[in-house]
Scaffold this active site. Structure first.
Site, PDB file in Angstrom:
ATOM      1  N   TYR A   1      28.207  38.939  26.414  1.00 45.90           N
ATOM      2  CA  TYR A   1      27.540  37.977  27.317  1.00 45.90           C
ATOM      3  C   TYR A   1      26.032  38.226  27.299  1.00 45.90           C
ATOM      4  O   TYR A   1      25.235  37.295  27.159  1.00 45.90           O
ATOM      5  CB  TYR A   1      28.098  38.132  28.734  1.00 45.90           C
ATOM      6  CG  TYR A   1      27.467  37.222  29.759  1.00 45.90           C
ATOM      7  CD1 TYR A   1      27.753  35.855  29.775  1.00 45.90           C
ATOM      8  CD2 TYR A   1      26.598  37.727  30.728  1.00 45.90           C
ATOM      9  CE1 TYR A   1      27.178  35.017  30.726  1.00 45.90           C
ATOM     10  CE2 TYR A   1      26.026  36.893  31.685  1.00 45.90           C
ATOM     11  CZ  TYR A   1      26.313  35.536  31.678  1.00 45.90           C
ATOM     12  OH  TYR A   1      25.747  34.704  32.620  1.00 45.90           O
TER      13      TYR A   1
ATOM     14  N   SER B   1      19.890  34.789  32.185  1.00 51.87           N
ATOM     15  CA  SER B   1      20.513  35.643  33.206  1.00 51.87           C
ATOM     16  C   SER B   1      19.707  36.928  33.282  1.00 51.87           C
ATOM     17  O   SER B   1      18.922  37.240  32.370  1.00 51.87           O
ATOM     18  CB  SER B   1      21.945  35.959  32.753  1.00 51.87           C
ATOM     19  OG  SER B   1      22.509  36.981  33.534  1.00 51.87           O
TER      20      SER B   1
HETATM   21  N1  LIG Z   1      26.546  32.773  38.854  1.00 50.71           N
HETATM   22  C1  LIG Z   1      25.759  33.739  38.415  1.00 50.71           C
HETATM   23  O1  LIG Z   1      25.678  34.827  39.031  1.00 50.71           O
HETATM   24  C2  LIG Z   1      24.948  33.544  37.171  1.00 50.71           C
HETATM   25  C3  LIG Z   1      23.949  34.490  36.898  1.00 50.71           C
HETATM   26  C4  LIG Z   1      23.196  34.335  35.739  1.00 50.71           C
HETATM   27  C5  LIG Z   1      23.403  33.268  34.900  1.00 50.71           C
HETATM   28  N2  LIG Z   1      24.398  32.361  35.183  1.00 50.71           N
HETATM   29  C6  LIG Z   1      24.593  31.250  34.247  1.00 50.71           C
HETATM   30  O2  LIG Z   1      24.578  30.041  34.967  1.00 50.71           O
HETATM   31  C7  LIG Z   1      25.266  29.039  34.232  1.00 50.71           C
HETATM   32  C8  LIG Z   1      26.193  28.282  35.187  1.00 50.71           C
HETATM   33  O3  LIG Z   1      27.206  29.162  35.636  1.00 50.71           O
HETATM   34  P1  LIG Z   1      27.764  29.153  37.130  1.00 50.71           P
HETATM   35  O4  LIG Z   1      27.467  30.476  37.709  1.00 50.71           O
HETATM   36  O5  LIG Z   1      27.347  27.941  37.840  1.00 50.71           O
HETATM   37  O6  LIG Z   1      29.349  29.165  36.845  1.00 50.71           O
HETATM   38  P2  LIG Z   1      30.463  28.045  37.028  1.00 50.71           P
HETATM   39  O7  LIG Z   1      30.547  27.620  38.458  1.00 50.71           O
HETATM   40  O8  LIG Z   1      31.680  28.600  36.385  1.00 50.71           O
HETATM   41  O9  LIG Z   1      29.900  26.829  36.183  1.00 50.71           O
HETATM   42  C9  LIG Z   1      29.927  26.819  34.782  1.00 50.71           C
HETATM   43  C10 LIG Z   1      29.776  25.395  34.310  1.00 50.71           C
HETATM   44  O10 LIG Z   1      29.783  25.381  32.876  1.00 50.71           O
HETATM   45  C11 LIG Z   1      30.657  24.368  32.465  1.00 50.71           C
HETATM   46  N3  LIG Z   1      31.200  24.614  31.131  1.00 50.71           N
HETATM   47  C12 LIG Z   1      31.848  25.719  30.687  1.00 50.71           C
HETATM   48  N4  LIG Z   1      32.230  25.537  29.411  1.00 50.71           N
HETATM   49  C13 LIG Z   1      31.818  24.293  29.048  1.00 50.71           C
HETATM   50  C14 LIG Z   1      31.919  23.531  27.868  1.00 50.71           C
HETATM   51  N5  LIG Z   1      32.541  23.980  26.767  1.00 50.71           N
HETATM   52  N6  LIG Z   1      31.376  22.293  27.854  1.00 50.71           N
HETATM   53  C15 LIG Z   1      30.762  21.800  28.954  1.00 50.71           C
HETATM   54  N7  LIG Z   1      30.616  22.484  30.091  1.00 50.71           N
HETATM   55  C16 LIG Z   1      31.155  23.708  30.139  1.00 50.71           C
HETATM   56  C17 LIG Z   1      31.741  24.312  33.533  1.00 50.71           C
HETATM   57  O11 LIG Z   1      32.352  23.042  33.551  1.00 50.71           O
HETATM   58  P3  LIG Z   1      33.807  22.675  32.972  1.00 50.71           P
HETATM   59  O12 LIG Z   1      34.665  23.895  33.076  1.00 50.71           O
HETATM   60  O13 LIG Z   1      34.231  21.539  33.843  1.00 50.71           O
HETATM   61  O14 LIG Z   1      33.540  22.251  31.560  1.00 50.71           O
HETATM   62  C18 LIG Z   1      30.911  24.515  34.791  1.00 50.71           C
HETATM   63  O15 LIG Z   1      30.384  23.281  35.219  1.00 50.71           O
HETATM   64  C19 LIG Z   1      25.977  29.759  33.098  1.00 50.71           C
HETATM   65  O16 LIG Z   1      25.235  29.587  31.904  1.00 50.71           O
HETATM   66  C20 LIG Z   1      25.929  31.211  33.532  1.00 50.71           C
HETATM   67  O17 LIG Z   1      25.984  32.096  32.429  1.00 50.71           O
HETATM   68  C21 LIG Z   1      25.153  32.480  36.301  1.00 50.71           C
END
Ligand SMILES: NC(=O)c1ccc[n+]([C@@H]2O[C@H](COP(=O)([O-])OP(=O)(O)OC[C@H]3O[C@@H](n4cnc5c(N)ncnc54)[C@H](OP(=O)(O)O)[C@@H]3O)[C@@H](O)[C@H]2O)c1
Length: 248
Positions: free
Chosen positions: A156, A143
């Site tokens: 985080y 991130s």
């Molecule tokens: N969106 C942003 O602005 C942003 C920016 C920088 C980095 N990121 C990173 O991108 C990644 C994806 O996040 P996102 O933004 O796409 O958010 P999201 O829509 O909330 O997706 C998060 C995913 O992680 C899964 N997850 C959470 N806990 C889990 C567990 N214990 N086992 C298996 N899967 C799990 C969730 O699935 P289930 O709940 O179905 O398990 C979901 O598919 C994360 O690592 C986040 O830190 C996001």
């Protein structure tokens, strides 16, 4: 001419929403065989069904990345079904951020378990197969918070800094096995990530920002496609991207 993605077996954690689901759709369109993992089995099954209905190869396996046995089963099953594992996208993550003085100790533990230990479990599960194949590609999702620490999100940020440290160490140690290593560090992208914030004032403040300038989730998918589609001898180690309006 191959696009570097067609027929690759790509395992994606956190594929039930947001960045993981977007990457799965785009990679599948480029010809990858995708394996979808997350806890919400109905969501990943629906996505797998959608991709299969479009004539592509995909399957879903409910996986909690905090359980090493489940992550190992995920990768082993992918190899049994498709013969190998070319790429693991270690994407599952949560961001229940709050100022440190609110002492959300359980949320700190969950972030460490999912964002850091879950990623380590992915490496452990994929490594024996990739060593044997003498090829593989580990993709890590850090991130902007893995580059900069900001008030209100330090645990985080600590997990995302750790992911980058881990990925760089993995790169140095595993390049001899012909394993590529890519860290992708997104800025604000519109996903379900903010739904996990338990403090209403923090959630509202971040929601306003993301709604105002967050990028669509395809932005991440395009970065993944770029990293995966390079010639085998080229290892794209870091991609950092932000919405142009994001200050930090
Ligand atoms: N969106 C942003 O602005 C942003 C920016 C920088 C980095 N990121 C990173 O991108 C990644 C994806 O996040 P996102 O933004 O796409 O958010 P999201 O829509 O909330 O997706 C998060 C995913 O992680 C899964 N997850 C959470 N806990 C889990 C567990 N214990 N086992 C298996 N899967 C799990 C969730 O699935 P289930 O709940 O179905 O398990 C979901 O598919 C994360 O690592 C986040 O830190 C996001």
């Amino acid at each position: 001419m191959t696009n570097g993605i067609s027929d690759k077996v790509v395992v994606i954690t956190g594929a039930s929403s947001g960045l993981g689901a977007a990457a799965a759709r785009m990679l599948s369109k480029e010809g990858a065989m995708v394996v979808l993992a997350a806890r919400r089995a109905d969501r990943i099954q629906a996505l797998a069904d959608e991709l299969v209905a479009a004539g592509r190869k995909a399957f879903a396996l409910a996986t909690d990345v905090t359980q090493y046995d489940e992550v190992k089963r995920l990768v082993d099953t992918s190899v049994q079904k498709y013969g190998r594992v070319d790429v693991l996208i270690n994407n599952a993550g949560i961001m229940p951020v709050a100022p440190i003085e609110r002492l959300k100790v359980d949320e700190w533990n969950s972030m460490i378990d999912i964002n850091l230990k879950g990623v380590l479990y992915g490496v452990a599960a994929a490594l024996p197969h990739m060593k044997q194949q003498k090829s593989g590609h580990l993709v890590f999702v850090s991130s902007v918070a893995g580059h900069k620490v900001a008030p209100g999100m330090i645990v985080y940020a600590a997990t995302k800094h750790a992911v980058r440290a881990l990925a760089e160490g993995v790169r140095q140690e595993l390049r001899h096995h012909n394993i590529r290593t890519t860290v992708i560090s997104p800025g604000a992208v519109r996903t379900e990530l903010l739904n996990g914030i338990s403090e209403p004032d923090v959630a509202e403040m971040l929601r306003k920002r993301v709604e105002s300038y967050g990028l669509p989730d395809e932005s991440f998918a395009r970065a993944v496609v770029f990293a995966l589609s390079q010639p085998e001898e080229m290892d794209v180690n870091e991609i950092l991207f932000r919405p142009i309006r994001q200050e930090l």
